[in-house]
Design an enzyme around this catalytic site. Structure first.
Site, PDB file in Angstrom:
ATOM      1  N   GLY B  29       0.792  -1.225   0.000  1.00 24.82           N
ATOM      2  CA  GLY B  29       0.000   0.000   0.000  1.00 24.82           C
ATOM      3  C   GLY B  29       0.820   1.268   0.000  1.00 24.82           C
ATOM      4  O   GLY B  29       0.276   2.346  -0.184  1.00 24.82           O
ATOM      5  N   CYS B 237     -27.293  -9.895 -16.175  1.00 27.77           N
ATOM      6  CA  CYS B 237     -26.755  -9.611 -17.501  1.00 27.77           C
ATOM      7  C   CYS B 237     -27.781 -10.034 -18.568  1.00 27.77           C
ATOM      8  O   CYS B 237     -28.334 -11.127 -18.509  1.00 27.77           O
ATOM      9  CB  CYS B 237     -25.441 -10.361 -17.703  1.00 27.77           C
ATOM     10  SG  CYS B 237     -24.786 -10.209 -19.373  1.00 27.77           S
ATOM     11  N   CYS B 240     -25.851 -13.029 -20.732  1.00 21.93           N
ATOM     12  CA  CYS B 240     -25.483 -14.335 -20.170  1.00 21.93           C
ATOM     13  C   CYS B 240     -26.265 -14.652 -18.896  1.00 21.93           C
ATOM     14  O   CYS B 240     -26.081 -15.704 -18.297  1.00 21.93           O
ATOM     15  CB  CYS B 240     -23.980 -14.421 -19.918  1.00 21.93           C
ATOM     16  SG  CYS B 240     -23.432 -13.536 -18.466  1.00 21.93           S
ATOM     17  N   CYS B 262     -22.530  -7.655 -18.845  1.00 25.59           N
ATOM     18  CA  CYS B 262     -21.314  -7.776 -18.048  1.00 25.59           C
ATOM     19  C   CYS B 262     -20.255  -6.844 -18.611  1.00 25.59           C
ATOM     20  O   CYS B 262     -20.068  -6.768 -19.823  1.00 25.59           O
ATOM     21  CB  CYS B 262     -20.756  -9.200 -18.117  1.00 25.59           C
ATOM     22  SG  CYS B 262     -21.825 -10.448 -17.410  1.00 25.59           S
ATOM     23  N   CYS B 268     -18.391 -12.886 -19.749  1.00 26.20           N
ATOM     24  CA  CYS B 268     -19.702 -12.997 -20.391  1.00 26.20           C
ATOM     25  C   CYS B 268     -19.653 -14.003 -21.550  1.00 26.20           C
ATOM     26  O   CYS B 268     -20.512 -14.864 -21.670  1.00 26.20           O
ATOM     27  CB  CYS B 268     -20.131 -11.627 -20.903  1.00 26.20           C
ATOM     28  SG  CYS B 268     -21.889 -11.480 -21.206  1.00 26.20           S
TER      29      CYS B 268
END
Lengths: 256, 286
Positions: B29, B237, B240, B262, B268
């Protein structure tokens, strides 16, 4: 009784010029100390050195910390000093823009110090902020307004609320009434006096306005050219000034 | 293309970047400064990510590049082509098959494994930037772990919108120490930051590199009474039928018609190949 703040032989130089020199005093819990003098007399320099904003060239600033008793704040690590600065200390700037976050709402401004010491409950932070806005006489309905939308007096009161919210023991004030008109000044002073008594705050207040110290301060230090020329009880110094400079200062106050 | 060194950058530059990467991984970080190079693309197009990818690539790697989850958008196509030309590495669109994935603004839906590296393109690495403009001050705040200000931003969100409205670049705390900007990924992706893969972040213009090593604790900041929610559009979606993936909203006509798909094109397409169907799939529509 141990002093809350014990200052010993503080000196700060700007190159060859003296910022302040040979300043020493004790401040006891619940006491309000005024520092007066004309512009350039070193009073703001002194305040900034004591608050850790400027490095000192000499001397000690001993603060009665909760954990370890008297400790030299100038020799502390920066993280310790900054922790003090956001818990036990408070600093009220002359210009509220220096002390406030202008892009953040009033509630966020008051809540910042709480969040900095670990408050993580939105409802409680907001409750405390509302309580403090009430104490500094700002309507609850203004909590989500930004300080930009506030008048000068309100900004100054908001700055005070933001500083006092963590229950500090020592407050540094740099000309808190500067730039405000007299009626707003009177209201602010009245409120300040109430808060100081109620919370038992120790205050170091720098000002060039003798009326302000007469109203707020128990004791007084008069500075000239970076040195303290006279110190004592406020009424004593103002009513019976000994040093020629203090006499000049007192006699220069405008009468209505 | 023999005129260029492998993966465009010269070896000394790659060493310099690898040193920064190692330091970044050692301090999760923490923003490591590095001497970012001019790249043959404009700032904002992923110059940081490209440099990190270049420093990580080996000739055996298989590279995938996505932009907002999609393999076929300008940014993704041009960077993929760049490395095909300068490094000659194999490229792929399949998440599972890739060893190095460079991404802009998304984390692939499919969980990544230990043998994968995810490289992020970062526009502004400093999470405190818009609260405290002074870089000297923000560095000190990181050093002293003074992160109260980050919560002020979240407080402001709730005060103004009634909920934490920050929906992307949602600040996280890495391994209990540094607060980090996860680049502008949607906050839906934040839980995926705790991953088995190595995650590297490159900010070219800002000259910073930071990293999350595998299996590092990453916590999204929040309030006790307003906990973090990994939100997404409340739909499935339309191609899909997935109801657990991040969706793009697409306007399909000028009569208010819209569809949700998606944003991860590979995810997808894989699902469609497996026979999943959504509301607007060709067969279903007939």
């Amino acid at each position: 009784m141990t002093p809350l703040l014990s200052v010993r032989d503080i000196a700060k130089f700007y190159g060859p010029r003296v910022g302040c020199e040979g300043v020493g005093f004790d401040l006891y819990p619940g006491e309000v100390m005024g520092i007066v003098g004309e512009s350039g007399s070193g009073k703001s320099t002194l305040l900034n050195v004591l608050a850790g904003h400027l490095p000192a060239d000499r001397g000690e600033v001993l603060f009665d910390t909760r954990a370890e008793g008297l400790k030299d704040t100038l020799a502390m690590s920066e993280s310790e000093r900054r922790m003090l600065a956001r818990t036990d200390w408070a600093f009220v700037h002359q210009n509220p823009r220096d002390g406030l976050r202008m892009g953040v709402s009033a509630g966020g401004n008051v809540g910042e110090r709480l969040m900095a010491v670990g408050a993580r409950h939105y409802g409680e932070i907001r409750g405390t902020a509302l309580d403090w806005l009430d104490r500094v006489e700002i309507e609850a309905g203004r909590i989500d307004d930004r300080p930009r939308a506030f008048s000068g007096g309100m900004q100054q009161r908001l700055q005070i609320a933001r500083n006092l919210v963590t229950g500090p023991r020592l407050v540094f004030m740099d000309e808190p009434t500067g730039g405000l008109d007299v009626s707003v000044q009177a209201r602010l002073l009245d409120m300040l006096r109430g808060l100081v008594r109620e919370m038992g705050l120790s205050v170091l207040i720098v000002t060039h306005d003798l009326a302000v110290v007469r109203l707020l301060a128990d004791r007084l230090m008069v500075m000239k050219s970076g040195r303290v020329v006279e110190a004592g009880l406020t009424d004593q110094v103002l009513d019976d000034p000994q040093h020629p400079y203090t006499q000049l200062l007192v006699s220069s106050v405008l009468q209505v | 293309m023999s005129a260029y060194n492998f993966a465009y950058l010269d070896e000394q530059t790659k060493r310099m970047i690898r040193r920064a990467l190692l330091k970044g991984i050692a301090i999760p970080g923490y923003q490591v400064p590095f001497a970012s190079r001019e790249m043959p693309m404009p700032y904002g197009w992923g110059t940081g990510g490209v440099q990190v990818t270049a420093a990580c690539l080996t000739p055996e790697d298989r590279l995938k590049v996505i932009d907002q989850g999609a393999d076929d958008t300008t940014n993704a196509v041009s960077i993929r082509k760049f490395f095909e030309t300068t490094a000659g590495v194999e490229t792929t669109e399949r998440t599972r098959a890739a060893t190095v994935i460079q991404t802009r603004h998304r984390i692939p839906e499919e969980p990544l494994g230990e043998d994968q590296i995810l490289v992020y393109q970062v526009p502004i690495p400093e999470p405190l930037r818009f609260l405290e403009p002074r870089e000297t001050e923000t560095r000190r705040m990181h050093a002293l772990e003074e992160y109260g200000l980050m919560h002020v931003k979240l407080y402001e969100d709730i005060a103004r919108h009634g909920a934490i409205a920050t929906s992307y670049a949602y600040p996280v705390k890495v391994e209990g120490r540094y607060v980090m900007d996860p680049s502008p990924i949607p906050k839906f992706d934040n839980p995926k930051l705790e991953s088995a893969a190595i995650q590297l972040f490159g900010a070219g213009r800002e000259q910073r590199i930071y990293a999350i090593p595998p299996h590092t604790r990453v916590v999204s900041l929040d309030f006790e009474d307003h906990p973090f929610v990994a939100s997404k559009a409340d739909h499935a979606c339309d191609l899909c039928g997935a109801d657990h993936s991040y969706l793009d909203e697409v306007i399909v006509d000028d009569a208010g018609g819209r569809m949700f798909v998606c944003s991860d094109t590979d995810f997808c397409a894989t699902r469609q190949a497996e026979g999943h169907r959504g509301r607007l799939s060709p067969e279903a529509a007939e």
